[in-house]
Design a protein around this motif. Structure first.
Motif, PDB file in Angstrom:
ATOM      1  N   ALA A 163      -1.560  -2.077  -2.268  1.00  0.00           N
ATOM      2  CA  ALA A 163      -1.457  -1.459  -0.948  1.00  0.00           C
ATOM      3  C   ALA A 163      -0.119  -0.720  -0.807  1.00  0.00           C
ATOM      4  CB  ALA A 163      -1.595  -2.523   0.142  1.00  0.00           C
ATOM      5  N   ILE A 164       0.945  -1.326  -1.300  1.00  0.00           N
ATOM      6  CA  ILE A 164       2.262  -0.672  -1.267  1.00  0.00           C
ATOM      7  C   ILE A 164       2.238   0.594  -2.118  1.00  0.00           C
ATOM      8  CG2 ILE A 164       4.681  -0.932  -1.992  1.00  0.00           C
ATOM      9  CD1 ILE A 164       4.357  -3.949  -1.248  1.00  0.00           C
ATOM     10  N   LYS A 165       1.563   0.522  -3.257  1.00  0.00           N
ATOM     11  CA  LYS A 165       1.474   1.673  -4.154  1.00  0.00           C
ATOM     12  C   LYS A 165       0.711   2.831  -3.503  1.00  0.00           C
ATOM     13  CE  LYS A 165       0.385   2.668  -9.001  1.00  0.00           C
ATOM     14  NZ  LYS A 165      -0.059   2.073 -10.287  1.00  0.00           N
ATOM     15  N   VAL A 166      -0.408   2.533  -2.847  1.00  0.00           N
ATOM     16  CA  VAL A 166      -1.188   3.580  -2.190  1.00  0.00           C
ATOM     17  C   VAL A 166      -0.411   4.162  -1.009  1.00  0.00           C
ATOM     18  CG1 VAL A 166      -3.275   4.048  -0.853  1.00  0.00           C
ATOM     19  CG2 VAL A 166      -3.417   2.709  -2.960  1.00  0.00           C
ATOM     20  N   ALA A 167       0.302   3.329  -0.282  1.00  0.00           N
ATOM     21  CA  ALA A 167       1.120   3.831   0.830  1.00  0.00           C
ATOM     22  C   ALA A 167       2.140   4.847   0.331  1.00  0.00           C
ATOM     23  CB  ALA A 167       1.813   2.670   1.538  1.00  0.00           C
ATOM     24  N   LYS A 168       2.760   4.544  -0.801  1.00  0.00           N
ATOM     25  CA  LYS A 168       3.728   5.486  -1.394  1.00  0.00           C
ATOM     26  C   LYS A 168       3.035   6.785  -1.788  1.00  0.00           C
ATOM     27  CE  LYS A 168       7.085   2.120  -3.138  1.00  0.00           C
ATOM     28  NZ  LYS A 168       7.723   1.522  -4.357  1.00  0.00           N
ATOM     29  N   LYS A 169       1.816   6.678  -2.315  1.00  0.00           N
ATOM     30  CA  LYS A 169       1.054   7.864  -2.693  1.00  0.00           C
ATOM     31  C   LYS A 169       0.818   8.756  -1.477  1.00  0.00           C
ATOM     32  CE  LYS A 169      -3.499   9.259  -4.445  1.00  0.00           C
ATOM     33  NZ  LYS A 169      -4.810   8.798  -4.967  1.00  0.00           N
ATOM     34  N   TYR A 170       0.607   8.148  -0.324  1.00  0.00           N
ATOM     35  CA  TYR A 170       0.374   8.888   0.918  1.00  0.00           C
ATOM     36  C   TYR A 170       1.675   9.262   1.627  1.00  0.00           C
ATOM     37  CZ  TYR A 170      -4.619   7.574   0.712  1.00  0.00           C
ATOM     38  OH  TYR A 170      -5.938   7.413   0.348  1.00  0.00           O
ATOM     39  N   ASN A 171       2.816   8.936   0.970  1.00  0.00           N
ATOM     40  CA  ASN A 171       4.142   9.217   1.543  1.00  0.00           C
ATOM     41  C   ASN A 171       4.340   8.535   2.896  1.00  0.00           C
ATOM     42  OD1 ASN A 171       5.084  10.949  -0.585  1.00  0.00           O
ATOM     43  ND2 ASN A 171       3.762  12.564   0.243  1.00  0.00           N
ATOM     44  N   LYS A 172       3.845   7.307   2.968  1.00  0.00           N
ATOM     45  CA  LYS A 172       4.004   6.512   4.178  1.00  0.00           C
ATOM     46  C   LYS A 172       4.516   5.122   3.817  1.00  0.00           C
ATOM     47  CE  LYS A 172       0.360   8.782   6.874  1.00  0.00           C
ATOM     48  NZ  LYS A 172      -0.893   8.572   7.655  1.00  0.00           N
ATOM     49  N   LYS A 173       4.923   4.366   4.825  1.00  0.00           N
ATOM     50  CA  LYS A 173       5.353   2.996   4.623  1.00  0.00           C
ATOM     51  C   LYS A 173       4.145   2.066   4.689  1.00  0.00           C
ATOM     52  CE  LYS A 173      10.001   3.517   6.588  1.00  0.00           C
ATOM     53  NZ  LYS A 173      10.938   3.043   7.644  1.00  0.00           N
ATOM     54  N   TYR A 174       4.166   1.056   3.845  1.00  0.00           N
ATOM     55  CA  TYR A 174       3.115   0.039   3.856  1.00  0.00           C
ATOM     56  C   TYR A 174       2.944  -0.558   5.251  1.00  0.00           C
ATOM     57  CZ  TYR A 174       1.260  -4.719   3.004  1.00  0.00           C
ATOM     58  OH  TYR A 174       0.551  -5.897   3.052  1.00  0.00           O
ATOM     59  N   GLN A 175       4.063  -0.757   5.945  1.00  0.00           N
ATOM     60  CA  GLN A 175       4.043  -1.376   7.274  1.00  0.00           C
ATOM     61  C   GLN A 175       3.418  -0.479   8.341  1.00  0.00           C
ATOM     62  OE1 GLN A 175       6.640  -1.246   5.223  1.00  0.00           O
ATOM     63  NE2 GLN A 175       7.110  -3.401   4.756  1.00  0.00           N
ATOM     64  N   ASP A 176       3.147   0.767   8.012  1.00  0.00           N
ATOM     65  CA  ASP A 176       2.578   1.699   8.996  1.00  0.00           C
ATOM     66  C   ASP A 176       1.100   2.000   8.756  1.00  0.00           C
ATOM     67  OD1 ASP A 176       5.063   1.920  10.220  1.00  0.00           O
ATOM     68  OD2 ASP A 176       5.653   3.655   9.006  1.00  0.00           O
ATOM     69  N   MET A 177       0.485   1.308   7.780  1.00  0.00           N
ATOM     70  CA  MET A 177      -0.876   1.668   7.392  1.00  0.00           C
ATOM     71  C   MET A 177      -1.836   0.485   7.459  1.00  0.00           C
ATOM     72  SD  MET A 177      -0.201   4.290   4.215  1.00  0.00           S
ATOM     73  CE  MET A 177      -1.761   5.137   4.467  1.00  0.00           C
ATOM     74  N   ASN A 178      -3.125   0.808   7.479  1.00  0.00           N
ATOM     75  CA  ASN A 178      -4.187  -0.200   7.481  1.00  0.00           C
ATOM     76  C   ASN A 178      -5.063  -0.034   6.239  1.00  0.00           C
ATOM     77  OD1 ASN A 178      -3.341  -1.083  10.000  1.00  0.00           O
ATOM     78  ND2 ASN A 178      -4.900   0.063  11.115  1.00  0.00           N
TER      79      ASN A 178
END
Length: 354
Positions: A163-178
């Motif tokens: 999940a952290i890896k995909v968040a980085k791919k989307y240029n977002k923070k893990y804590q900001d995504m679902n």
């Protein structure tokens, strides 16, 4: 200063070890434990000496002395609920894992092995992102039977890393995504990551069957089977965990072997294998309601995620819910090592297990 970290991750039929120097992976090995070897042991805890000896032998064969280690990182086992992140392994934790774990699981062996090796090296040992990380809200704990509240148990280490890896791919923070994350391994679990917390899940006894586990089975019939007089408690436990799933139907835990059966025209194998994908898809649909459809991505990971056949069956059923990201394999060894590296560098603080 360069930190040397040994990561240890026991699975049902193997023990993975890896050595890192800071972020650099020096080597990674999978020590296989054939089924006929595992079946010699009555309990997972009885495998301790066998697994530790194989780890030590592997280190020596690769020219590494444990005295050079800065820390040992272990997969967190079936402890009572804990927080995410690092815990120092102590005698209290070892006693819990050995004598009163929440359930029997191969991960329970990680901390004792890490503790013994770290003691010899004169350094600390840690667990990171335990299997039993619990961040449930109260509503998720209700099961329908007051005697049996739901508990948080899933493949936390790998799913959080992905999940952290995909968040980085989307240029977002893990804590900001679902996210909904599906782990496809010897056991299959799915969990919901809402703004950095795992708020619900479908565990490996609540949902899809897997290569070796039965998953959710009809409760009334299960009770009847338990009291039929045909089986003792140990045999019933093995039917649920160890001898269930693909192994129960097709006498193998290897998805690659199942796909060979299918290629050779085995229709039963195709039905069973596709049923497993069907049940995974139902689990995703079930969890999508937790987030009320507000899902940034569905992530499919784990060893079976390498199978295009299996993942295509899932994708065609769930793609309407959210974008699907397939990240085959596991990132668990790196996640263990990097987590403890942050502790050694003072970027995170390890908790004391009590």
């Amino acid at each position: 200063m360069v930190y040397k970290i040994l990561a240890i991750n026991p699975g049902s039929t193997s023990t993975k070890i890896a050595l890192y120097e800071d972020e650099k992976e020096v080597f990674i090995k999978t020590l296989d434990h054939p089924t006929d070897l595992i079946d010699k042991y009555d309990r997972v805890e009885d495998q301790f000496h066998m697994r530790k000896e194989m780890v030590m032998t592997c280190l020596k064969e690769n020219g590494y002395n444990v005295k050079e280690l800065s820390a040992v990182a272990a997969r967190g086992g079936m402890l009572p609920p804990v927080k995410s992140g690092a815990y120092i392994i102590n005698e209290t934790m070892l006693d819990t894992l050995t004598n009163s774990p929440v359930m029997e699981h191969a991960s329970n062996m990680a901390a004792p092995i890490a503790y013994d090796i770290a003691k010899e090296a004169g350094v600390n040992s840690y667990i990171y992102d335990s299997v039993m990380v619990d961040e449930f809200p109260d509503i998720a704990r209700i099961s329908g039977m007051p005697d049996l509240p739901r508990t948080s148990s899933s493949h936390v280490l790998n799913t959080r890393a992905m999940a952290i890896k995909v968040a980085k791919k989307y240029n977002k923070k893990y804590q900001d995504m679902n996210f909904i994350v599906v782990h496809l391994g010897g056991g299959i679990s799915l969990n919901v990551h809402e703004k950095g917390r795992i708020v619900d899940l479908v565990s490996d006894d609540e949902g899809p069957f897997s290569p070796e586990r039965s998953g959710r089975v009809p409760c009334r019939e299960l009770i009847n089977l338990c009291y039929s007089g045909k089986y003792d408690k140990k045999t019933m436990q093995r039917k649920l965990r160890g001898n269930g799933g693909l192994r129960g139907y097709l006498n193998t835990v290897d998805a690659r072997e199942v796909e060979k059966m299918i290629e050779n025209g085995n229709e039963e194998a195709k039905t069973i294998y596709e049923a497993m994908a069907y049940q995974v898809s139902k689990g995703v649909g079930e969890l999508s309601t937790v987030l009320k459809g507000n899902i940034d991505a569905i992530i499919i990971t784990g060893g079976i995620a390498y199978s295009k056949m299996f993942t295509s069956w899932i994708k065609e059923r769930i793609s309407f819910i959210a974008p699907v990201e397939i990240i085959p394999g596991e990132n668990e060894m790196e996640s263990l090592a990097y987590g403890i590296l942050r502790v050694l560098r003072g970027e995170e603080k390890a908790r004391e297990y009590v």
